[in-house]
Design an enzyme around this catalytic site. Structure first.
Site, PDB file in Angstrom:
ATOM      1  N   LYS A  37      53.106  58.449  -6.383  1.00 45.23           N
ATOM      2  CA  LYS A  37      51.856  59.242  -6.251  1.00 45.23           C
ATOM      3  C   LYS A  37      51.490  58.800  -4.900  1.00 45.23           C
ATOM      4  O   LYS A  37      51.210  57.603  -4.031  1.00 45.23           O
ATOM      5  CB  LYS A  37      51.251  57.574  -6.703  1.00 45.23           C
ATOM      6  CG  LYS A  37      49.937  58.558  -6.627  1.00 45.23           C
ATOM      7  CD  LYS A  37      49.126  59.057  -7.871  1.00 45.23           C
ATOM      8  CE  LYS A  37      47.724  59.402  -7.906  1.00 45.23           C
ATOM      9  NZ  LYS A  37      47.422  60.097  -9.010  1.00 45.23           N
ATOM     10  N   GLY A 122      50.728  64.414  -8.551  1.00 43.39           N
ATOM     11  CA  GLY A 122      49.410  64.602  -8.147  1.00 43.39           C
ATOM     12  C   GLY A 122      47.732  63.805  -7.936  1.00 43.39           C
ATOM     13  O   GLY A 122      48.157  62.408  -9.034  1.00 43.39           O
TER      14      GLY A 122
HETATM   15 MG   LIG Z   1      47.198  59.823 -12.834  1.00 48.15          MG
END
Ligand SMILES: [Mg+2]
Ligand SMILES: Nc1ncnc2c1ncn2[C@@H]1O[C@H](COP(=O)(O)OP(=O)(O)O)[C@@H](O)[C@H]1O
Length: 227
Positions: A37, A122
């Site tokens: 992430k 994203g």
């Molecule tokens: Mg998420």
């Protein structure tokens, strides 16, 4: 060149993190998997990396908890502005390149596997701003990963999904497919497949949402999901 998928969506809260966890289960059968992430906002309350770790039953080497980490559950460009830490696309791309080739000593041996398959999640949707110049779609282009679009099944999703697919096509981003999360809607699914020229997988609301439920969806999907 790293292989993997960039998991984006039509909105925030559509199921990108849950789908990412399922993809970790699905691809783990075929290759070493990594979740990343790159930009997490709202760190007081949101921890997608932790959720994927739990839902996909990851070992620590399968998640790479690096990147931009900002307080306040707002758009990345606003969170970055508040924190006085502008987000740099180049810095993120360099960071990822270092993980991929293992150039950074402290990243750990687990990340020096060029054959690893990366699930990169994203923030929000493709046009979410990262700074004054760039949006999430620029990060997708920079990382050169195909995109997987997560969408809701509720009314309005055809428009939102087709707009997202259009934006990706306009930047020549290959689209791996769409995952529609929620009560199945055949009409919406068919419209998206035909008009968006893509393939759609369906993920029902998992109740309860447990690692076992995620793994079982992934096992079912792996038969038909060819990316
Ligand atoms: Mg998420
Ligand atoms: N298939 C699913 N079944 C049940 N709950 C889900 C499912 N997908 C997402 N959720 C729930 O919906 C909320 C938003 O999902 P999340 O994956 O965090 O979205 P995003 O990553 O797009 O912001 C979370 O509370 C999550 O647990």
């Amino acid at each position: 060149v790293a292989r993997g998928l960039f998991v984006t969506g039509t909105d925030t809260g559509v199921g990108k993190t849950v789908v990412s966890a399922a993809l970790m289960c699905l691809y783990r059968e075929r290759a070493p998997v990594r979740y990343w992430k790159p930009i997490q906002t709202g760190i007081e309350q949101d921890d997608d990396t932790g959720n994927v770790m739990r839902l996909a039953g990851c070992v620590p080497g399968e998640v790479w908890n690096e990147g931009v980490r900002l307080p306040r559950p707002v758009s990345p460009h606003l969170a970055a502005h508040s924190a006085g830490q502008p987000i740099s696309l180049e810095a993120l791309a360099d960071l990822w390149a270092s993980a991929d080739v293992g150039a950074v000593a402290d990243v750990g041996a687990a990340f020096r596997r060029p054959e690893a398959f990366w699930i990169v999640e994203g923030a929000g949707g493709v046009l979410v701003p990262l700074n004054d110049e760039h949006a999430v779609i620029d990060l997708i282009v920079r990382l050169a990963l195909p995109a997987l679009v997560v969408a809701r099944t509720t009314l309005g999703t055809i428009n939102q999904t087709l707009l997202t697919l259009d934006a990706l096509k306009s930047r020549q981003v290959p689209v791996a497919g769409v995952v529609m999360v929620g009560a199945p809607d055949l009409g919406a699914r068919e419209a998206i497949e035909r008009r968006g020229r893509t393939i759609v997988a369906e993920m029902p609301a998992l109740n309860p949402l447990t690692p076992a439920a995620v793994a079982s969806w992934a096992a079912e999907a792996s038969g038909s999901w060819r990316i």
